[in-house]
Enzyme design. Structure first.
Site, PDB file in Angstrom:
ATOM      1  N   ASP A   1       9.125 -39.083   9.755  1.00 20.95           N
ATOM      2  CA  ASP A   1       9.757 -38.017   8.988  1.00 20.95           C
ATOM      3  C   ASP A   1      10.114 -36.931  10.003  1.00 20.95           C
ATOM      4  OD1 ASP A   1      10.405 -35.803   7.469  1.00 20.95           O
ATOM      5  OD2 ASP A   1       8.474 -35.685   6.426  1.00 20.95           O
TER       6      ASP A   1
ATOM      7  N   LYS B   1      16.984 -29.361  13.275  1.00 19.88           N
ATOM      8  CA  LYS B   1      17.596 -30.317  12.342  1.00 19.88           C
ATOM      9  C   LYS B   1      18.848 -29.737  11.688  1.00 19.88           C
ATOM     10  CE  LYS B   1      16.094 -33.263   8.471  1.00 19.88           C
ATOM     11  NZ  LYS B   1      14.886 -33.662   7.728  1.00 19.88           N
TER      12      LYS B   1
ATOM     13  N   GLU C   1      15.284 -39.396   2.605  1.00 18.47           N
ATOM     14  CA  GLU C   1      13.944 -38.837   2.387  1.00 18.47           C
ATOM     15  C   GLU C   1      13.461 -39.053   0.945  1.00 18.47           C
ATOM     16  OE1 GLU C   1      14.460 -34.852   3.869  1.00 18.47           O
ATOM     17  OE2 GLU C   1      14.662 -35.606   5.923  1.00 18.47           O
TER      18      GLU C   1
ATOM     19  N   ASP D   1      11.853 -31.610  -3.492  1.00 20.69           N
ATOM     20  CA  ASP D   1      11.357 -31.452  -2.118  1.00 20.69           C
ATOM     21  C   ASP D   1      11.553 -30.016  -1.665  1.00 20.69           C
ATOM     22  OD1 ASP D   1      10.905 -31.425   0.624  1.00 20.69           O
ATOM     23  OD2 ASP D   1      12.100 -33.216   1.050  1.00 20.69           O
TER      24      ASP D   1
HETATM   25  P1  ADP Z   1       9.941 -29.509   6.256  1.00 19.73           P
HETATM   26  O1  ADP Z   1      10.163 -30.752   5.468  1.00 19.73           O
HETATM   27  O2  ADP Z   1      10.991 -28.474   6.019  1.00 19.73           O
HETATM   28  O3  ADP Z   1       9.718 -29.764   7.685  1.00 19.73           O
HETATM   29  P2  ADP Z   1       7.236 -29.236   5.127  1.00 19.73           P
HETATM   30  O4  ADP Z   1       7.388 -30.148   3.995  1.00 19.73           O
HETATM   31  O5  ADP Z   1       6.295 -29.617   6.195  1.00 19.73           O
HETATM   32  O6  ADP Z   1       8.626 -28.765   5.712  1.00 19.73           O
HETATM   33  O7  ADP Z   1       6.762 -27.841   4.521  1.00 19.73           O
HETATM   34  C1  ADP Z   1       6.475 -26.746   5.311  1.00 19.73           C
HETATM   35  C2  ADP Z   1       6.218 -25.589   4.398  1.00 19.73           C
HETATM   36  O8  ADP Z   1       5.092 -25.894   3.559  1.00 19.73           O
HETATM   37  C3  ADP Z   1       5.892 -24.304   5.118  1.00 19.73           C
HETATM   38  O9  ADP Z   1       6.632 -23.244   4.564  1.00 19.73           O
HETATM   39  C4  ADP Z   1       4.412 -24.128   4.820  1.00 19.73           C
HETATM   40  O10 ADP Z   1       4.037 -22.760   4.780  1.00 19.73           O
HETATM   41  C5  ADP Z   1       4.300 -24.742   3.459  1.00 19.73           C
HETATM   42  N1  ADP Z   1       2.918 -25.107   3.132  1.00 19.73           N
HETATM   43  C6  ADP Z   1       2.095 -25.945   3.789  1.00 19.73           C
HETATM   44  N2  ADP Z   1       0.881 -25.962   3.212  1.00 19.73           N
HETATM   45  C7  ADP Z   1       0.924 -25.094   2.173  1.00 19.73           C
HETATM   46  C8  ADP Z   1      -0.007 -24.656   1.194  1.00 19.73           C
HETATM   47  N3  ADP Z   1      -1.261 -25.084   1.185  1.00 19.73           N
HETATM   48  N4  ADP Z   1       0.423 -23.765   0.286  1.00 19.73           N
HETATM   49  C9  ADP Z   1       1.679 -23.307   0.295  1.00 19.73           C
HETATM   50  N5  ADP Z   1       2.600 -23.669   1.188  1.00 19.73           N
HETATM   51  C10 ADP Z   1       2.234 -24.563   2.119  1.00 19.73           C
HETATM   52 MG    MG Z   2      10.470 -32.462   4.600  1.00 20.83          MG
END
Ligand code: ADP
Ligand code: MG
Length: 626
Positions: A25, A88, A185, A207
């Site tokens: 991913d 990205k 995705e 998502d």
């Molecule tokens: P991406 O797909 O854009 O790379 P992710 O799916 O990894 O992103 O999500 C990242 C986001 O998730 C960040 O904004 C992070 O702060 C949030 N996040 C991660 N854990 C938590 C949580 N426990 N509560 C709220 N937000 C969270």
């Molecule tokens: Mg993602």
């Protein structure tokens, strides 16, 4: 009688036959790597036990010139200009195409074909930056299996276009990764939940990541997902929740400047503190937001209610986007059978509650929302690598090899390019080659090579009953339709008379992924050779067309020529025919020059025929008007 042997659970009888295949991913904020081990998909951790790789690369002037992941992230406040985050968003894009490009903490300029990021270590393409992340994950996989990586399935947003997908593949290639397939995705998330084994119907994949919100509506039928609609907001994600909370906290603290007046360092300190506070609020009812800022420390106690209030607008925007996407797809909330939550931000209770209220049913949340996309990709990778014995059905949401039609001279005209997502429909017009031709032989082929002989023959059928016309006058529309099952239907219709014919084909049937890979490798290594072969065939076809046209002109109007002219033209025809027929001496350039000679020799004849034609047409008119 010997007893049949059964291996110990989890012990594959011949471990050396297993190919190491992973799912990746490649996220905007976070990237993850997963693999199926002992039948279960799991994320692979780094040497510190962390599964997440922050999608961050910092370029420096000291060897080895870059830091990747957590190390790079840690340097973000001190060196924002060289610390590349959210790369990205730049993949396959020019600077001007990137939303809010001026808000990025580093400098982006226009490059050749794609934007460039300017760093102390020189200009970098988004492909190179992504390749650093992918290579890091590749090494992680090879370390954890102590073996070479066979290949990877990499996920991309459903809305990624060809350029963005190609850029992702290029990055993988640069990182030395064999891409088994790119998958969407949301499809990966649905696979992780095993939805393809469940009941058919419509699923919504919600998502909410770090910087983006994507809503995808998938339809499952016969084990295959079709992306029905995508929507969302490419500038709405967890980061906005951080900012909203931070701005609220500033307002609670007398004497703090407005957010726009904070220095870059203070801003990133404050936003990081807000993020930590937000994440804590996903499991507690109140949390501290504390950060040492230049203009005085900030320290605020935030309750779950404070957080909900300060971010309500953001959650509402996601709900509105879901409604709009469903509307665009001509669907209602009730059409949706299940909802899958993806992305770290769906851990926020406010988001879960809003989504549950919207759909009127609890969404699927039992898998880790950060990991679900990587897990689904790993399951798909395992199948593509042929490790998943007993499950022959491959999920197919793109066309693995191009589909096309044989044209004159044994050349392939590609109609559906490979990696087109399915379902798809494409069409192209063809015409007859000979005067008075009343039937057309259609030969459907699959493969990347230019010559029919090097591709795989899928089906043959005929279109009959075309009214006789001069060569090139008929217009035959050939359409390729691939449904969600990967089932191809080819149709041909002559547009003036309406005569038609069609045939059903199953293109991927009987081809293993190894065969597909081999066909692709072939097409890359033989591209040059194919070009020469194509030029030769094209020259031959043109020459043949010229010979036929001249011959039929002679049959009709030879009386316009003197005996000597007739002999000259006949001689040119026969020397060109010999050349077409001979294998050894033929090259494209000689055939072309002989074709030109024949054309020059018949110029006067053609003019005389045209005059005769005009005279006949005029006399015809006079008769009519009498
Ligand atoms: P991406 O797909 O854009 O790379 P992710 O799916 O990894 O992103 O999500 C990242 C986001 O998730 C960040 O904004 C992070 O702060 C949030 N996040 C991660 N854990 C938590 C949580 N426990 N509560 C709220 N937000 C969270
Ligand atoms: Mg993602």
């Amino acid at each position: 009688m010997a007893l049949l042997q059964i291996s110990e659970p989890g012990q594959s009888p011949d471990p050396h036959q297993r190919k190491i295949a992973v799912g990746i991913d490649l996220g905007t904020t976070h990237s993850l790597l997963a693999s199926v081990r002992n039948g279960i998909a799991e994320c692979l951790p780094d040497e510190h036990g962390r599964v997440i790789l922050p999608s961050v690369v910092r370029y420096t002037t000291e060897a080895p010139g870059r830091q990747i992941g957590y190390e790079a992230l840690a340097a973000q406040h001190t060196d924002p200009g060289n610390t590349i985050t959210s790369v990205k968003r730049l993949m396959g894009r020019q600077r001007g195409d990137v939303h809010n490009v001026d808000n990025l903490p580093y400098t982006v300029t226009d490059g050749e074909g794609m934007a460039l990021v300017n760093t102390v270590a020189g200009n970098k393409t988004p492909v190179e930056v992504s390749a650093e992340l992918l290579a890091t994950l590749r090494f992680r996989a090879e370390d954890s299996f102590d073996n070479d990586l066979f290949g990877a399935v990499i996920t991309v947003p459903a809305y990624f276009d060809d350029a963005q997908r190609q850029a992702t593949k290029d990055a993988a290639q640069l990182a030395g990764i064999n891409v088994l397939r790119l998958i969407n995705e949301p499809t990966a998330a649905a696979i992780a939940y095993g939805l393809e084994q469940g009941s058919e119907g419509v699923y919504a994949i919600y998502d909410l990541g770090g910087g983006t919100f994507d809503i995808s509506i998938l339809r499952l039928s016969k084990g295959v997902f079709e992306v029905v609609a995508t929507g969302g907001d490419s500038a709405l994600g967890g980061d906005d929740y951080d900012r909203a909370l931070a701005h609220w906290a500033l307002l609670q603290t007398p004497g703090q400047p407005a957010p726009e007046q904070l220095s870059a360092t203070d801003k990133s300190m404050l936003y990081n503190a807000a993020r930590a506070c937000k994440e804590q609020l996903s499991h507690t009812n109140s949390a501290e937001l504390a950060a040492p800022l230049g203009g005085g420390d900030i320290s605020v106690t935030v309750t779950a209610q404070n957080f909900a209030d300060s971010t309500a607008q953001l959650t509402l925007r996601t709900v509105q986007a879901v409604r709009k996407t469903l509307r665009d797809a001509d669907m209602g909330i009730d059409d949706v059978q299940g909802v899958v939550m993806v992305g770290g931000s769906t851990r926020m209770p406010v988001v879960l509650q809003a989504v549950e209220a919207l759909f009127g049913k609890p969404p699927l949340t039992n898998l880790n929302p950060d990991e679900v996309v990587a897990l689904g990709a790993a399951i798909q990778a395992n199948q593509l690598a042929g490790n998943h014995i007993g499950d022959a059905l491959l999920l197919l949401d793109v066309i693995p090899l191009s589909l096309g039609i044989e044209t004159m001279g044994g050349l392939v005209e590609r109609i559906v390019p490979r990696n087109s997502s399915i379902p798809t429909a494409r069409g192209q017009d063809f015409t007859t080659f000979k005067d008075g031709q009343t039937a057309l032989a259609l030969h459907v082929v699959q493969g990347e090579r230019d010559l029919v002989a090097d591709c795989r023959s899928l089906a043959r059928f005929e279109l009959r009953g075309i009214p006789p016309m001069t060569a090139g006058a008929a217009r035959i529309r050939v359409t390729f339709t691939v449904d969600a099952d990967g089932l191809l239907q080819v149709g041909a219709t002559e547009t003036q008379s309406g005569v038609q014919a069609h045939i059903d084909v199953k293109p991927s049937y009987g081809l293993s992924d190894d065969q597909i890979a081999a066909m692709l490798r072939d097409s890359f290594s033989t591209a040059q050779q194919d070009m020469q072969a194509r030029a030769l065939v094209e020259a031959r076809v043109d020459a043949e067309r010229m010979v036929l046209a001249t011959q039929s002109a002679l049959d009709a109007d030879a009386d316009l020529l003197t005996a000597q002219e007739r002999i000259g033209i006949t001689a040119s025809i026969s020397s060109l025919s010999d050349l077409i027929g001979s294998d050894a001496s033929a090259n494209a350039a000689t055939i072309e020059s002989h074709t030109k000679q024949l054309a020059a020799a018949t110029e006067g004849f053609a003019a005389a025929r045209m005059n005769r034609g005009i005279a006949q047409a005029l006399s015809g008119k006079r008769l009519d008007s009498v």
